[in-house]
Design a protein around this motif. Structure first.
Motif, PDB file in Angstrom:
ATOM      1  N   LEU A 127      -4.392 -92.965 -11.308  1.00 51.82           N
ATOM      2  CA  LEU A 127      -3.065 -93.195 -10.491  1.00 51.82           C
ATOM      3  C   LEU A 127      -2.951 -94.561 -10.290  1.00 51.82           C
ATOM      4  O   LEU A 127      -1.850 -95.162 -10.249  1.00 51.82           O
ATOM      5  N   PHE A 128      -4.027 -95.340  -9.896  1.00 52.47           N
ATOM      6  CA  PHE A 128      -3.960 -96.607  -9.554  1.00 52.47           C
ATOM      7  C   PHE A 128      -3.431 -97.495 -10.869  1.00 52.47           C
ATOM      8  O   PHE A 128      -2.546 -98.311 -10.704  1.00 52.47           O
ATOM      9  N   LEU A 129      -4.008 -97.210 -11.997  1.00 52.44           N
ATOM     10  CA  LEU A 129      -3.709 -97.744 -13.159  1.00 52.44           C
ATOM     11  C   LEU A 129      -2.250 -97.437 -13.614  1.00 52.44           C
ATOM     12  O   LEU A 129      -1.473 -98.120 -13.935  1.00 52.44           O
ATOM     13  N   ILE A 130      -1.959 -96.196 -13.629  1.00 51.12           N
ATOM     14  CA  ILE A 130      -0.442 -95.495 -13.856  1.00 51.12           C
ATOM     15  C   ILE A 130       0.598 -96.420 -12.824  1.00 51.12           C
ATOM     16  O   ILE A 130       1.553 -96.658 -13.349  1.00 51.12           O
ATOM     17  N   GLY A 131      -0.038 -96.657 -11.605  1.00 54.89           N
ATOM     18  CA  GLY A 131       1.032 -97.476 -10.668  1.00 54.89           C
ATOM     19  C   GLY A 131       1.370 -98.597 -11.458  1.00 54.89           C
ATOM     20  O   GLY A 131       2.534 -99.304 -11.365  1.00 54.89           O
ATOM     21  N   ILE A 132       0.216 -99.471 -11.635  1.00 56.19           N
ATOM     22  CA  ILE A 132       0.415-100.541 -12.373  1.00 56.19           C
ATOM     23  C   ILE A 132       1.284-100.583 -13.433  1.00 56.19           C
ATOM     24  O   ILE A 132       2.332-101.256 -13.772  1.00 56.19           O
ATOM     25  N   PHE A 133       0.820 -99.740 -14.554  1.00 50.63           N
ATOM     26  CA  PHE A 133       1.832 -99.477 -15.733  1.00 50.63           C
ATOM     27  C   PHE A 133       3.307 -98.988 -15.227  1.00 50.63           C
ATOM     28  O   PHE A 133       4.134 -99.798 -16.233  1.00 50.63           O
ATOM     29  N   LEU A 134       3.524 -98.275 -14.444  1.00 46.24           N
ATOM     30  CA  LEU A 134       4.839 -97.834 -14.285  1.00 46.24           C
ATOM     31  C   LEU A 134       5.688 -99.140 -13.675  1.00 46.24           C
ATOM     32  O   LEU A 134       6.724 -99.168 -13.993  1.00 46.24           O
ATOM     33  N   LYS A 135       4.859 -99.726 -12.752  1.00 48.26           N
ATOM     34  CA  LYS A 135       5.659-101.433 -12.372  1.00 48.26           C
ATOM     35  C   LYS A 135       6.169-101.851 -13.587  1.00 48.26           C
ATOM     36  O   LYS A 135       7.364-102.181 -13.539  1.00 48.26           O
TER      37      LYS A 135
END
Lengths: 212, 262
Positions: B47-55
């Protein structure tokens, strides 16, 4: 009618048949003998295309059984399997499931005909409302026989169809199949009642030869 | 109304809650600590990575990148669906991929074009978020659907073959199993809809409300997504079964044995 031509078949490395030759003519009545596990049921599977041989062919009325011809064959040959895993839901639901197949349109699945057959094989009419899973083995076998009659077929592959029937019904059912001159019947059974009709031939699968 | 931020310190307080299941597991020997810790760690990192990715995804908001990412999501869903079933991945990968893609794309496009009326129908915020909800929610149904269909025919093979010998076409013979599997696959979704709002506040609604939206708007989105999930699940479950028939059955209409992992 049915010809096994140099059939070889094995399951998981275990050889069931190697080079089996067997021919059953139209109108003939054949009982297959041999100890259990020798592949009597597989033989029917080969005819119906449920099992494909490693080599060799099965011919039905001169036509090689393959992925195309097998569908017509299944609408011509009546097969009753060993433990008669017949049915979903109630007996009457199962009958209407079968009568709804496109191939079975135009056949008489009427109540009158069903009752007539139930009487013939000593079954109470109320059984129609019972769930198939509640039936005894003998009742399931008779339902399967009744279905085969409703389908009005002339070639029968019978796998131990009298095994769960009582002493009165066993010879009656055996004679019902073996004494109809129009039918071709191959029966797998350990029961001597199948040998009582005079015109019955016996093929020994172990020795791969005719015994009678 | 702004959503209140959770600081890193506050978030660590959430992890503190995990002491409870760890204690319970050790007291009752539930033997779950390892799998729990593993899953929590995996979830957090993902989720942490996807958070950055989605940003960045939202920042670029490029239609092609969005579609590509959606496709990656579909691919992961497909591998997960087949992996959890008893069917070998290699055998059914392509048909399942096509079914999932078709079901997801058709419904997403319908929502984005006709319901939400987006100017940019591949807008990341809608395409990715809604796509994720559709995939995530139809995944379980799809696993159940395809798995029970083939497993039941295998378990019931004598009865299935008997139907064929009674004159059934392949379609007529598998129809009872198809019905059963689709019903089984959709049951949870249908049950969840019937109690929605009373028993549980659904995810999308919670998110929208926490995001500062009016509850009236939140329920409209929730209704939309629930119907979309129902429809995309039934499309994908049915397509999955129909598209895999060719590879899973022989031309004789019998089930191939080599499609199963066990």
């Amino acid at each position: 009618m049915i010809k096994f031509d140099k059939i070889s078949l094995s399951f998981d490395g275990k050889e069931i048949f190697s080079g089996l030759d067997l021919e059953v003519g139209a109108g003939e009545k054949v009982v297959l003998s041999g100890r259990s596990g020798i592949g009597k049921s597989s033989l029917f599977g080969l005819v119906l295309g449920f099992v494909e041989p490693d080599s060799g062919s099965v011919f039905f009325e001169g036509v090689r059984v393959d992925e195309k011809s097998v569908w017509d064959l299944r609408r011509t040959v009546s097969y009753i399997d060993q433990d008669v895993s017949a049915g979903y839901g109630k007996v009457s639901d199962w009958l209407s499931f079968v009568s709804d197949f496109k191939a079975n349109q135009g056949l008489d699945f009427g109540t009158e005909r069903i009752f007539e057959l139930m009487d013939l094989f000593g079954m109470k009419h109320e059984l129609l409302d019972k769930s198939v899973s509640e039936l005894s083995g003998g009742e399931r076998q008779r339902i399967a026989i009744i279905v085969s009659q409703l389908l009005n077929r002339k070639v029968y592959l019978l796998d131990e169809v009298t095994s769960a029937l009582d002493k009165v019904l066993k010879p009656k059912v055996a004679a019902f199949f073996m004494e109809n001159p129009d039918w071709t019947v191959i029966s797998v059974s350990h029961d001597p009642v199948w040998l009582e009709s005079g015109n019955v031939k016996v093929f020994d699968l172990e020795a791969m030869e005719w015994k009678r | 109304m702004e959503t209140i931020d959770i600081s890193i310190f506050s978030l660590s307080l959430v992890f503190l809650l995990l002491i409870i299941p760890v204690l319970m597991s050790s007291v009752y020997k539930l033997n779950m600590i390892k799998s729990m810790v593993y899953s929590v760690a995996r979830m957090s990192v993902q989720l942490f990575l996807i958070g950055i990715f989605l940003k960045y995804l939202f920042l670029w908001n490029n239609a092609l990148i969005n579609i590509a990412w959606l496709f990656v999501m579909i691919l992961v869903a497909v591998f997960s669906a087949i992996g959890s079933s008893s069917i070998k991945t290699g055998k059914v990968l392509l048909p399942v991929l096509i079914s999932f893609s078709a079901a997801t794309f058709i419904i997403l496009l319908y929502l984005n074009i006709f319901v939400i009326r987006l100017d940019r129908i591949f807008d990341a915020r809608y395409l990715i978020v809604l796509g994720g909800m559709l995939l995530g929610n139809s995944l379980r149904g799809n696993i159940v659907g395809i798995d029970s269909f083939y497993k039941n025919i295998r378990k019931d093979s004598k009865r299935y073959l008997y139907s064929l010998s009674l004159g059934a076409s392949q379609h007529e013979a598998y129809l009872p199993y198809l019905r059963e599997s689709v019903q089984l696959a959709l049951k949870p979704t249908i049950a969840a809809m019937a109690t929605m709002g009373i028993v549980a506040l659904p995810g999308m609604m919670t998110g929208t409300i926490l995001g500062g939206a009016d509850p009236q708007l939140a329920i409209k989105y929730q209704i939309m997504i629930m119907i979309a999930i129902l429809v995309s699940t039934i499309i994908s479950v049915l397509l999955n079964i129909i598209m895999t028939l060719k590879v899973c059955f022989t031309k004789y209409g019998t089930l191939r044995n080599d499609i199963f992992t066990k």
